[in-house]
Design an enzyme around this catalytic site. Structure first.
Site: not given
Length: 602
Positions: A2, A27, A74, A100-101, A477, A481, A484, A500, A597
Site C-alpha cells: 500500500c 503501490r 492494495w 502499509n504491511g 519475461e 509481461k 500481467e 516435453h 508495483k
C-alpha cells in the site's frame, strides 16, 4: 503493498495528501482515503475505487488543515470496501492510522480488545492499531508512550503513521516496510516512497527498521527502540517530479519502454574504461577475491534478469545459481558465497528476507537495485545501482534491461577478481556492442511492427514464448509481461521443453513467439516448426539477417549485435506486443488487476 502519505505543517493538507496519493497509486489502487486535523476533530473520508474516481468524494466537505494522513490500498486482509479502506480510527475516532504491511498477530490483539469492549468495523489487520493506542491512552499513557507500546506488541511488517485529535504531531514507525521523510523548510512529508512528495521537495531523510519518528511543524525527531535520538543526514534525491509524470504518453508503461535507451545509457555511463575494463564505482579491483560462488535471489522480472545474468557468469567460469527469493535455501552458503539480491525497488519483502537469511548464514551480499537509500541498498554489504530512473508502471520494463546490463558488468569484474574466473576473450567486441545498445533500442522503437502484430493476434486463446540459452529468460519475461497486462493465458518455455508436455496445448488458437537472437537458432527453429505443423501461428523475433525460414508467419526484427545482448532487443519487441495487445483489449495497463508495483509483504 500500500502507499501512505502524511503532511505536517502544510497550508493545504487536503490538496497535498491527494497529490501524494495520486503519485503513490502504483503501490495500490483498490481504495483510498485521508484524515485531516481541522480544528474540531479528525475528518476522515475514504472509499473503495481508484483515486482518480474518488478525488472529489474524498475531499468533499473536508475543512482544510495543516496536518493529515492518507492511504492508497492494495488489499491483503479484507476485500476492497469502504469500511476496509484506510485511514482507520479508534472507538472515539480521536486516533487515526494509516499502515502499509501485515500485522501477523492481529487476531490475538483483536480478541484481547474485543474482550475489553472494543468494536471492530473492518476486516483489516490495521484496525487493531488505533484501538490499541486508545486503550493505552485510556490507561493513562501519553500519546507517544501509547504509540510505542502498541508498536512493541506488533509482529510482522509495518510502516505506520498515526495522529491524535488535539495534537499537532504525526507519530510514525517502521519495520520491514519502507518509510521516508520529505523535508521542506519546516514542513514535512511522511511517505512509503519518494515520488509521493516530489512535487513539493527533493530533500529526504530515511527511517530505518526499528525506528520511530515524531513529526510536528518545524521539528523532526527520530529515535531508536531504546528512545535514543538518531542523528540522520538530509539527502537530496536525483529524480524530479517531471521524471515521474507520464508526459505525452497515454500510459507510464509506454513511456518507460521508450525511455530504455536513455536508461541504458545511464546504466553504462562511466563504467566502461577506454581499455575495455569495467569500472564499477562501488567495487575497486580485487573486491571479490575471496569468492567461490555466486547466488542470485530475486522475484518476478528481477528473477528473469538474474537468470540472464547467471548464464553470463557461468560462461565466465563462475559457479552461479539463481533462486526465487521466496524459495531461497541457505544450506549451500559458505564463507566464500556472494549473494546478489536483485530488486528494482529495494523493498521487495521476499528478496529482503532472502538477503537477511544469506547474511545470517555468513555470505557476503550485494544489492543490485534502482533506488538509492532503499532497504536492500542499506542492509547489504555493497550496493550497485542500475540507474534506470523512476519506474511507475506496475509492469517492469526499462529496469529489466538495466538490471541485465548491470549484472553483465558485475560479472565481468567477478571474472577478473576470481581465481577461477575466465574474462571474456571477446571483451572488446562485447563492450563496443554494449555502448551501441541504446542506439539499437532506439532503432527497435522507431521501426517496430509490434502494433501491427498485436492487431493480427490479439484474439488468440494462448500465447507461448520460447527461446534457448539467454533467450529463455527473455521468453519467461515476455510471457510475464503479456499475462500481467493483457490477462490472457501466456507461458514462457525453454524451446527444447516444448515437446516435453506443452505441445499438447498448441492449437490453431495459439500464437508462438520464437526468439532467434544469434545462438541455437537451428534447434529453436525445429521446435517452432513442431508448433507450426500443429496449426499455431509463429512470430519470429530475430536479429537482422537470420534465416527464419518459411514457417514464420511474421517477423519482428532487431538490429544485429553481440549474441549476449540481442535478447534485450528482443525483449523490447515483446514489451511492445504486450502493451499494444493490452491496449486493444481495453486493459488497465499501468494498474493491472490484483497487482502492485512494490511487493512489500511476503
Amino acid at each position: 503493498m500500500c502507499g501512505i502519505i502524511a503532511c505536517i505543517g502544510s497550508d493545504d493538507a487536503v490538496g497535498e495528501l491527494l497529490t501524494g496519493l495520486e503519485n503513490l497509486e502504483y503501490r495500490g489502487y483498490d481504495s483510498a482515503g485521508i484524515a485531516v486535523q481541522n480544528g474540531s476533530g479528525i475528518a476522515v473520508r475514504k472509499k473503495a475505487g481508484k483515486i482518480s474516481e474518488l478525488k472529489d468524494t474524498i475531499a468533499r466537505d473536508v475543512s482544510n488543515g495543516t496536518i493529515g494522513i492518507g492511504h492508497t490500498r492494495w488489499s491483503t486482509h479484507g476485500p476492497p470496501t469502504d469500511k476496509n479502506a484506510h485511514p482507520h480510527t479508534s472507538r472515539t475516532e480521536r486516533v487515526a492510522v494509516v499502515h502499509n504491511g501485515i500485522i501477523e498477530n492481529y487476531e490475538a490483539i483483536r480478541r484481547k480488545l474485543i474482550a475489553e469492549g472494543y468494536e471492530f468495523r473492518s476486516e483489516t489487520d490495521t484496525e487493531v492499531i488505533p484501538h490499541l493506542v486508545e486503550y493505552y491512552i485510556d490507561q493513562g499513557m501519553g500519546v507517544e508512550e501509547a504509540f510505542k507500546t502498541t508498536v512493541g506488541e506488533l509482529d510482522g511488517s509495518y510502516a505506520v503513521a498515526l495522529m491524535v485529535h488535539g495534537t499537532d504531531t504525526v507519530y510514525a514507525a517502521r519495520q520491514d516496510s519502507p518509510l521516508v521523510v520529505g523535508v521542506d523548510d519546516g514542513r514535512y512529508y511522511l511517505a512509503s516512497d519518494v515520488p509521493a512528495f516530489l512535487d513539493f521537495t527533493d530533500e529526504v531523510v530515511y527511517i530505518e527498521n526499528g525506528e520511530f519518528a515524531r513529526v510536528r511543524p518545524n521539528e523532526l525527531v527520530i529515535t531508536d527502540r531504546d528512545g535514543n535520538v538518531v542523528d540522520r543526514d538530509v539527502e537530496t534525491v536525483e529524480w524530479s517530479a517531471e521524471e515521474t509524470g507520464k508526459g505525452q504518453y497515454a500510459h507510464y508503461m509506454l513511456k518507460e519502454i521508450n525511455e530504455q535507451a536513455d536508461a541504458l545509457a545511464n546504466t553504462i555511463a562511466g563504467r566502461i574504461g577506454e581499455d575495455g575494463t569495467v569500472e564499477l564505482e562501488a567495487f575497486p579491483p580485487g573486491t571479490f577475491g575471496g569468492i567461490d560462488e555466486v547466488e542470485f535471489v530475486a522475484c518476478g522480472t528481477s528473477y528473469h534478469a538474474a537468470l540472464y545474468g547467471a548464464q553470463l557468469l557461468r560462461r565466465a567460469g563462475i559457479r552461479t545459481y539463481a533462486s526465487l527469493a521466496s524459495e531461497y535455501d541457505t544450506s549451500t552458503v559458505s564463507d566464500g558465497t556472494l549473494v546478489v539480491a536483485v530488486t528494482q525497488s529495494g523493498e521487495t519483502a521476499d528478496t529482503l528476507t532472502a538477503l537477511r537469511a544469506a547474511q545470517d548464514a555468513g555470505a557476503e551480499t550485494v544489492a543490485v537495485t534502482n533506488v538509492v537509500g532503499s532497504s536492500a541498498a542499506r542492509e547489504a554489504d555493497h550496493a550497485l545501482y542500475i540507474r534506470a530512473g523512476p519506474e511507475i508502471g506496475v509492469a517492469a520494463t526499462k529496469t529489466f534491461s538495466s538490471q541485465v546490463v548491470t549484472l553483465a558488468l558485475l560479472g565481468h569484474q567477478l571474472a577478473e577478481d576470481l581465481e577461477q574466473g575466465r574474462p571474456r576473450e571477446d571483451a572488446a567486441e562485447f563492450f563496443e556492442e554494449l555502448r551501441k545498445l541504446p542506439d539499437h533500442i532506439a532503432t527497435v522503437l522507431e521501426t517496430t511492427r509490434a502494433k501491427e502484430i498485436s492487431e493480427e493476434y490479439f484474439d488468440k486463446k494462448s500465447y507461448f514464448f520460447i527461446g534457448r540459452d539467454n533467450e529463455f529468460p527473455v521468453a519467461l519475461e515476455g510471457a510475464l509481461k503479456f499475462k500481467e497486462i493483457t490477462y490472457e493465458h501466456a507461458e514462457g518455455f525453454a524451446s527444447g521443453e516444448l515437446k516435453h508436455g506443452p505441445l499438447a496445448l498448441v492449437t490453431e488458437e495459439t500464437a508462438v513467439f520464437a526468439l532467434f537472437t544469434g545462438q541455437n537458432g537451428r534447434e529453436t527453429r525445429k521446435n517452432a516448426e513442431e508448433a507450426h505443423t500443429r496449426s499455431a501461428d509463429i512470430v519470429a523475433v530475430a536479429t537482422d539477417g537470420t534465416d527464419v525460414g518459411e514457417f514464420a508467419d511474421n517477423v519482428l526484427w532487431v538490429p544485429k549485435t553481440h549474441p549476449d545482448l540481442a535478447g534485450l532487443l528482443a525483449n523490447v519487441q515483446l514489451q511492445l506486443v504486450s502493451y499494444y495487445t493490452a491496449d486493444l483489449l481495453g486493459r488497465e495497463i499501468d494498474k493491472p488487476r490484483n497487482l502492485a508495483k512494490s511487493v512489500t509483504v511476503e
